[in-house]
Motif scaffolding. Sequence first.
Motif, short mmCIF file in Angstrom:
data_model
loop_
_atom_site.label_atom_id
_atom_site.label_comp_id
_atom_site.label_asym_id
_atom_site.label_seq_id
_atom_site.Cartn_x
_atom_site.Cartn_y
_atom_site.Cartn_z
N ARG A 72 47.76 54.92 38.78
CA ARG A 72 46.40 55.45 38.75
C ARG A 72 45.56 54.74 37.67
NH1 ARG A 72 46.59 61.12 37.39
NH2 ARG A 72 47.65 61.36 39.37
N PHE A 73 46.17 54.54 36.49
CA PHE A 73 45.46 53.87 35.40
C PHE A 73 45.08 52.44 35.79
CE2 PHE A 73 45.70 51.06 31.69
CZ PHE A 73 44.65 51.56 30.94
N VAL A 74 46.05 51.69 36.31
CA VAL A 74 45.82 50.28 36.63
C VAL A 74 44.77 50.14 37.74
CG1 VAL A 74 46.89 48.20 37.60
CG2 VAL A 74 48.04 49.48 35.79
N THR A 75 44.83 50.98 38.75
CA THR A 75 43.86 50.88 39.84
C THR A 75 42.46 51.27 39.38
OG1 THR A 75 44.49 53.06 40.66
CG2 THR A 75 45.51 51.16 41.72
N SER A 76 42.36 51.98 38.27
CA SER A 76 41.03 52.36 37.75
C SER A 76 40.37 51.23 36.96
CB SER A 76 41.14 53.60 36.87
OG SER A 76 41.69 53.27 35.60
N LEU A 77 41.13 50.18 36.64
CA LEU A 77 40.59 49.07 35.84
C LEU A 77 39.88 48.08 36.75
CD1 LEU A 77 43.65 48.50 33.47
CD2 LEU A 77 41.53 49.73 32.96
N ASP A 78 38.56 48.07 36.69
CA ASP A 78 37.76 47.21 37.57
C ASP A 78 37.94 45.72 37.29
OD1 ASP A 78 36.74 49.44 38.84
OD2 ASP A 78 34.98 49.55 37.54
N LYS A 79 38.31 45.37 36.06
CA LYS A 79 38.44 43.96 35.70
C LYS A 79 39.63 43.28 36.37
CE LYS A 79 36.21 44.11 31.20
NZ LYS A 79 36.34 43.79 29.78
N LEU A 80 40.61 44.06 36.79
CA LEU A 80 41.81 43.47 37.40
C LEU A 80 41.55 43.23 38.88
CD1 LEU A 80 44.53 45.67 35.69
CD2 LEU A 80 43.81 43.37 35.08
N LYS A 81 41.61 41.96 39.28
CA LYS A 81 41.27 41.59 40.65
C LYS A 81 42.47 41.15 41.49
CE LYS A 81 36.86 42.12 39.84
NZ LYS A 81 36.27 43.39 40.15
N THR A 82 43.58 40.76 40.84
CA THR A 82 44.71 40.21 41.59
C THR A 82 45.93 41.12 41.45
OG1 THR A 82 45.59 38.94 39.74
CG2 THR A 82 43.90 37.86 41.12
N PRO A 83 46.84 41.04 42.43
CA PRO A 83 48.08 41.81 42.32
C PRO A 83 48.91 41.43 41.09
CG PRO A 83 47.79 41.02 44.57
CD PRO A 83 46.73 40.37 43.73
N VAL A 84 48.89 40.17 40.70
CA VAL A 84 49.66 39.75 39.51
C VAL A 84 49.06 40.39 38.26
CG1 VAL A 84 50.31 37.79 38.06
CG2 VAL A 84 50.49 37.60 40.53
N GLY A 85 47.75 40.40 38.15
CA GLY A 85 47.09 41.03 37.01
C GLY A 85 47.38 42.52 36.95
N ARG A 86 47.35 43.16 38.10
CA ARG A 86 47.65 44.60 38.14
C ARG A 86 49.12 44.84 37.78
NH1 ARG A 86 44.52 44.04 43.06
NH2 ARG A 86 42.42 44.72 42.61
#
Length: 133
Positions: free
Chosen positions: A56-70
């Motif tokens: 939930r936390f990671v999906t709320s971060l708008d700056k993360l655009k790629t699966p690797v970043g997430r």
Amino acid sequence: PVTDGSRELHSLCAQLEFLLQFDLKEKRTFFGQRKDYWDFLCQGLAQRRQEHEGVRFVTSLDKLKTPVGRGRAFLRYCLVHRQLAESLQLCLLDPESLREWYYARSPFLSPQHRAEILGSLYELDGVTFHLAL
């Protein structure tokens, strides 16, 4: 505590990422974007009907655009909250799902290697991580 400036942290995260990507089957989303270990972790946790705070936390971060970043953000979140071993263990419970995501050389498909990996990760629960999330 382990902080963002720690060389050991960078090595640990690189090794974790290598392990999660090793022999990972190439999968694509409906729109053609390549899936990564982040997608495997999300699916594994969802199958266990676990509403995971880290996801939930990671999906709320708008700056993360790629699966690797997430995926990287999720690993860091789990290290800080001492949830990495438990979260990964939940994802590794279903052998059919593992075979769907990983080829035969993956250490996750070997019960002995899987147990060794999880044992090492549970030892990390004793380490304090102070990381920027």
